[in-house]
Motif scaffolding. Structure first.
Motif, mmCIF file in Angstrom:
data_model
loop_
_atom_site.group_PDB
_atom_site.id
_atom_site.type_symbol
_atom_site.label_atom_id
_atom_site.label_comp_id
_atom_site.label_asym_id
_atom_site.label_seq_id
_atom_site.Cartn_x
_atom_site.Cartn_y
_atom_site.Cartn_z
ATOM 1 N N GLY A 156 0.781 -1.228 0.000
ATOM 2 C CA GLY A 156 0.000 0.000 0.000
ATOM 3 C C GLY A 156 0.812 1.276 0.000
ATOM 4 O O GLY A 156 0.311 2.327 -0.413
ATOM 5 N N TYR A 157 2.053 1.202 0.452
ATOM 6 C CA TYR A 157 2.843 2.422 0.594
ATOM 7 C C TYR A 157 4.200 2.335 -0.098
ATOM 8 O O TYR A 157 5.036 3.227 0.053
ATOM 9 C CB TYR A 157 3.023 2.763 2.079
ATOM 10 C CG TYR A 157 1.696 3.038 2.759
ATOM 11 C CD1 TYR A 157 1.127 4.302 2.708
ATOM 12 C CD2 TYR A 157 1.001 2.019 3.392
ATOM 13 C CE1 TYR A 157 -0.100 4.557 3.306
ATOM 14 C CE2 TYR A 157 -0.231 2.254 4.000
ATOM 15 C CZ TYR A 157 -0.783 3.524 3.950
ATOM 16 O OH TYR A 157 -2.008 3.762 4.531
ATOM 17 N N GLY A 158 4.425 1.274 -0.843
ATOM 18 C CA GLY A 158 5.625 1.154 -1.666
ATOM 19 C C GLY A 158 6.923 1.038 -0.905
ATOM 20 O O GLY A 158 8.000 1.349 -1.439
ATOM 21 N N GLU A 159 6.876 0.595 0.341
ATOM 22 C CA GLU A 159 8.104 0.422 1.114
ATOM 23 C C GLU A 159 8.885 -0.791 0.593
ATOM 24 O O GLU A 159 8.291 -1.825 0.271
ATOM 25 C CB GLU A 159 7.780 0.209 2.596
ATOM 26 C CG GLU A 159 7.149 1.408 3.291
ATOM 27 C CD GLU A 159 8.163 2.499 3.583
ATOM 28 O OE1 GLU A 159 9.351 2.302 3.289
ATOM 29 O OE2 GLU A 159 7.743 3.555 4.107
ATOM 30 N N PRO A 160 10.209 -0.694 0.474
ATOM 31 C CA PRO A 160 11.005 -1.873 0.111
ATOM 32 C C PRO A 160 10.751 -2.994 1.115
ATOM 33 O O PRO A 160 10.471 -2.729 2.287
ATOM 34 C CB PRO A 160 12.451 -1.359 0.193
ATOM 35 C CG PRO A 160 12.335 0.124 0.033
ATOM 36 C CD PRO A 160 11.038 0.509 0.674
ATOM 37 N N ILE A 161 10.860 -4.234 0.673
ATOM 38 C CA ILE A 161 10.466 -5.361 1.508
ATOM 39 C C ILE A 161 11.238 -5.390 2.827
ATOM 40 O O ILE A 161 10.669 -5.678 3.893
ATOM 41 C CB ILE A 161 10.640 -6.696 0.744
ATOM 42 C CG1 ILE A 161 10.049 -7.856 1.562
ATOM 43 C CG2 ILE A 161 12.106 -6.923 0.396
ATOM 44 C CD1 ILE A 161 8.577 -7.752 1.821
ATOM 45 N N GLY A 162 12.518 -5.078 2.785
ATOM 46 C CA GLY A 162 13.296 -5.069 4.023
ATOM 47 C C GLY A 162 12.801 -4.023 4.999
ATOM 48 O O GLY A 162 12.641 -4.286 6.200
ATOM 49 N N ARG A 163 12.539 -2.824 4.501
ATOM 50 C CA ARG A 163 12.018 -1.744 5.347
ATOM 51 C C ARG A 163 10.610 -2.079 5.841
ATOM 52 O O ARG A 163 10.270 -1.800 6.991
ATOM 53 C CB ARG A 163 12.003 -0.440 4.547
ATOM 54 C CG ARG A 163 11.382 0.753 5.262
ATOM 55 C CD ARG A 163 12.196 1.199 6.451
ATOM 56 N NE ARG A 163 11.633 2.405 7.071
ATOM 57 C CZ ARG A 163 12.047 2.922 8.208
ATOM 58 N NH1 ARG A 163 13.050 2.352 8.875
ATOM 59 N NH2 ARG A 163 11.495 4.011 8.712
ATOM 60 N N ALA A 164 9.805 -2.688 4.961
ATOM 61 C CA ALA A 164 8.445 -3.053 5.349
ATOM 62 C C ALA A 164 8.450 -4.080 6.479
ATOM 63 O O ALA A 164 7.658 -3.992 7.425
ATOM 64 C CB ALA A 164 7.685 -3.598 4.142
ATOM 65 N N VAL A 165 9.355 -5.059 6.391
ATOM 66 C CA VAL A 165 9.465 -6.069 7.454
ATOM 67 C C VAL A 165 9.883 -5.402 8.761
ATOM 68 O O VAL A 165 9.328 -5.692 9.838
ATOM 69 C CB VAL A 165 10.476 -7.168 7.059
ATOM 70 C CG1 VAL A 165 10.776 -8.077 8.253
ATOM 71 C CG2 VAL A 165 9.931 -7.981 5.898
#
Length: 450
Positions: A156-165
């Motif tokens: 929903g907010y386009g965060e890179p997967i590492g940052r999202a985790v």
């Protein structure tokens, strides 16, 4: 048991003393870690009071801040804060019991007593099993919330997967443990209309704040409500009642407020009002600017913060069980009944005294602290009262004056957060040198009341 654990137990004979000492040790170690240069984004050591305040807020799962978490603390500092929230949520003694089990595969009677005090279990023989279930249940809940949040941040907010985790794990730990720390300067205000973020955080706060005994009983007997204990019935009824009351109160007061609910659509208003009603139970996040709430909404929030969440959970306050039982005690007294009966059970007189003591101590601490802060700060009564109850209830929401309270005010807030996490009765019994039993009864004399 480890040598250090034995020394601690020998030094403090009352279980409550060890609980206080354990949390104090966690605060000391955390303060040392956050005082390291690696803990800040600038590479300079944080001021001692800033580190102490932040660590106490994390260990006591409060969420009050002197500095912006993401701007001031480095990734190392943020990880330390997350770990401290986990320690505070599960309880130092609960984690200590788990470590003891892993090392020695056996648990002594005194260690069981310590874990019993922290988890509020009723049987010493059940402590080992209960503690394991507490840890597993906590980690599973945090994992589920982290997965949902991670998916939303990424998709929903386009965060890179590492940052999202990273964001998902940090905020799931913060939510389930009722920590209230967020990695944005506006808490969660940017997500005010996002049900995926708001409801996931709210559910995690509610589940963590219900209390482990209630959660475990519901897992066993959710289909047989007639077999629920008094604890479960009162906790659920009071929790649901307060959530409904808070949501409706915020809707009624803030519906047209142009600086809170006013700009939102109807669905967004109900979502924001529900979220705002959940957070005072000790969650600590906010999606509205609380400084712009009407005074009536501040008063409702004060009440919700003072009551808090369930016993043996991650929430603070005097607990919904205490509040619910107090209502039954008052009702029985108004009706002139000599016993307090709830359903088909009678409330022991010892429990009644504990309820009254917790209510009185909690109110006394809030009143005295509010008076002292009014003397040493220029802020208004409603603002100071809000901050004091937020600290004592380990809630963490603020009207925005926390950083302006001055050194003396910050020290007072540290003490309030510590007392609020430990609990008035636990702290009081820890300070007592020994328990005294009376071997005789004095003659009774009636006293005019009122």
């Amino acid at each position: 048991m480890t040598r250090s654990g034995s020394i601690l137990l020998d030094r403090f004979h009352h279980p409550a003393q060890v609980v206080v000492a354990g949390f104090g040790l966690a605060v000391a170690v955390g303060t040392l870690l956050l005082s390291l240069p690696i803990a800040t984004t600038t590479g300079e050591s944080a001021p001692f009071l800033t580190a102490l305040f932040t660590v106490t807020s994390a260990v006591c799962v409060t969420g009050l801040l002197l500095v912006d978490t993401s701007a001031h603390w480095s990734v190392f500092g943020e990880v330390v804060i997350a770990l401290l929230m986990q320690v505070g949520g599960l309880g130092v003694m609960t984690l200590g019991t788990v470590f003891t089990l892993l090392v020695s595969k056996r648990l002594g009677v005194r260690a069981r007593m310590l874990a019993q005090m922290e988890t509020k279990t009723l049987s010493l023989a059940d402590v080992r099993r209960i503690v394991a279930r507490v840890v597993v249940f906590s980690l599973v809940c945090e994992a589920v919330a982290a997965v949902v949040l991670t998916a939303r941040f990424a998709a929903g907010y386009g965060e890179p997967i590492g940052r999202a985790v990273y964001l998902g794990v940090f905020h799931s730990v913060s939510a389930f443990n009722n920590g209230g720390f967020a990695l944005w300067s506006d808490s969660l205000m940017r997500f005010v209309g996002d049900p995926w973020i708001c409801l996931t955080i709210a559910v995690a706060v509610i589940v963590g704040g219900l209390g482990f005994p209630v959660v475990f009983e519901l897992m066993r007997s959710w289909r047989r409500p007639r077999r629920w204990s008094i604890l479960t019935r009162i906790t659920l009824a009071t929790t649901v009642g307060l959530l409904i009351f808070g949501t409706v109160a915020f809707i009624a007061a803030e519906w047209s407020n142009p600086r809170t609910l006013g700009p939102l659509d109807d669905a967004g208003k109900w979502l924001a009002a529900f979220f705002t009603a959940v957070m005072p139970r000790s969650g600590g996040f906010n999606t509205l600017d609380l400084a712009h709430l009407y005074p009536s909404s501040w008063l409702v929030t004060d009440l919700l913060m003072f009551v808090g969440g369930g016993s043996a959970g991650t929430a603070g306050g005097i607990k919904v069980t205490t509040f619910g039982l107090f209502a039954f005690i008052v009702w029985a007294e108004l009706r002139g009944e000599p016993r307090v009966n709830i359903g088909h059970r009678r409330l022991p007189e010892g429990a009644q005294r504990q309820v009254v003591a917790v209510m009185a101590l909690g109110a006394g601490i809030v009143v005295v602290s509010t008076y002292l802060l009014l003397v040493i700060t220029p802020h208004s009564l409603d603002q100071v009262l809000f901050e004091v109850i937020s600290a004592f209830g380990t809630v963490g929401i603020s009207t925005g004056i926390t950083a302006e309270l001055g050194t003396a005010g910050h020290v007072m807030m540290v003490v309030l957060m510590f007392i609020g996490r430990i609990g008035p009765l636990t702290l009081g019994s820890a300070l007592a040198l020994k328990e005294r039993s009376r071997r005789y009864e004095l003659p009774e004399e009636r006293v005019i009341i009122g």
